[in-house]
Design a protein around this motif. Structure first.
Motif, PDB file in Angstrom:
ATOM      1  N   TYR A  20      56.069 -39.648  32.599  1.00 36.06           N
ATOM      2  CA  TYR A  20      56.402 -39.501  31.181  1.00 36.06           C
ATOM      3  C   TYR A  20      55.110 -39.284  30.409  1.00 36.06           C
TER       4      TYR A  20
ATOM      5  N   SER B 242      71.964 -44.208  38.289  1.00 36.27           N
ATOM      6  CA  SER B 242      71.688 -44.147  36.851  1.00 36.27           C
ATOM      7  C   SER B 242      70.801 -45.314  36.412  1.00 36.27           C
ATOM      8  N   GLU B 243      71.105 -46.512  36.873  1.00 39.24           N
ATOM      9  CA  GLU B 243      70.314 -47.695  36.534  1.00 39.24           C
ATOM     10  C   GLU B 243      68.881 -47.570  37.054  1.00 39.24           C
TER      11      GLU B 243
ATOM     12  N   LYS C 210      67.010 -45.085  34.861  1.00 36.96           N
ATOM     13  CA  LYS C 210      66.634 -45.718  33.581  1.00 36.96           C
ATOM     14  C   LYS C 210      65.480 -46.701  33.765  1.00 36.96           C
TER      15      LYS C 210
ATOM     16  N   ASP D  33      61.517 -46.872  40.635  1.00 34.78           N
ATOM     17  CA  ASP D  33      62.432 -47.990  40.838  1.00 34.78           C
ATOM     18  C   ASP D  33      61.904 -48.895  41.945  1.00 34.78           C
TER      19      ASP D  33
ATOM     20  N   ILE E  45      62.257 -44.735  34.162  1.00 32.57           N
ATOM     21  CA  ILE E  45      61.833 -44.174  32.874  1.00 32.57           C
ATOM     22  C   ILE E  45      61.243 -45.265  31.983  1.00 32.57           C
ATOM     23  N   GLU E  46      61.877 -46.424  31.952  1.00 26.97           N
ATOM     24  CA  GLU E  46      61.345 -47.543  31.163  1.00 26.97           C
ATOM     25  C   GLU E  46      59.951 -47.939  31.634  1.00 26.97           C
TER      26      GLU E  46
END
Length: 150
Positions: free
Chosen positions: A54, A77-78, A81, A45, A84-85
């Motif tokens: 990943y 949470s954001e 995500k 982040d 991960i993106e």
């Protein structure tokens, strides 16, 4: 009696070259599989509180720094995500680079999927080549059948 020259171009197939070509393709395929399994996408982040790795098997690591626990559940949470993106995009970029390195820009299967019309043109071109080859083979077999009175 039918001689090798009666088979037209089929009689001139260089079997050693054909086998070598098949061996090279198999080797390239094994090399690609091994290289793809070694790829790891990384992401984090913007505040470096969440770090993700990943790989082909999915989410490999998810590290959340203690300072991130001060965030609200929604914000954390954001950030997860987003990390991960970023990691999956990094993995995709690496896979694309590897495919381009191995197959060239035009032969990269991932690039073909980006442009379905272009991929369909390649498929139709291959189909036309297959049909021509099939017709040539069938014509040659028919000629041999006639010569042998079968």
């Amino acid at each position: 009696m039918v001689s090798v020259t009666d088979f037209g171009d089929f009689g001139n197939i260089d079997m050693d070259r054909l086998i070598d070509s098949m061996d090279q393709q198999l080797s390239k395929s094994e090399e690609l599989q091994k290289a793809m399994s070694a790829l790891v996408g990384r992401g984090e982040d913007e505040g470096h509180l969440v770090v993700v790795e990943y790989a082909h098997e999915g989410l490999r690591t998810l590290d959340i720094r203690p300072k991130a626990m001060r965030l609200s559940a929604v914000e954390l949470s954001e950030r997860i995500k987003a990390a991960i993106e970023e990691a999956t995009a990094d993995l995709q970029r690496q896979a694309d680079e590897l495919m381009t390195e191995m197959f060239g820009e035009a032969g990269n299967p991932l690039r073909m999927m980006e442009n379905p019309d272009r991929a369909l043109r390649h498929v139709r071109k291959a189909e036309a080549s297959y049909e021509r080859a099939f017709e040539d083979v069938m014509g040659e077999l028919d000629r041999i059948r006639r010569e042998l009175d079968l």
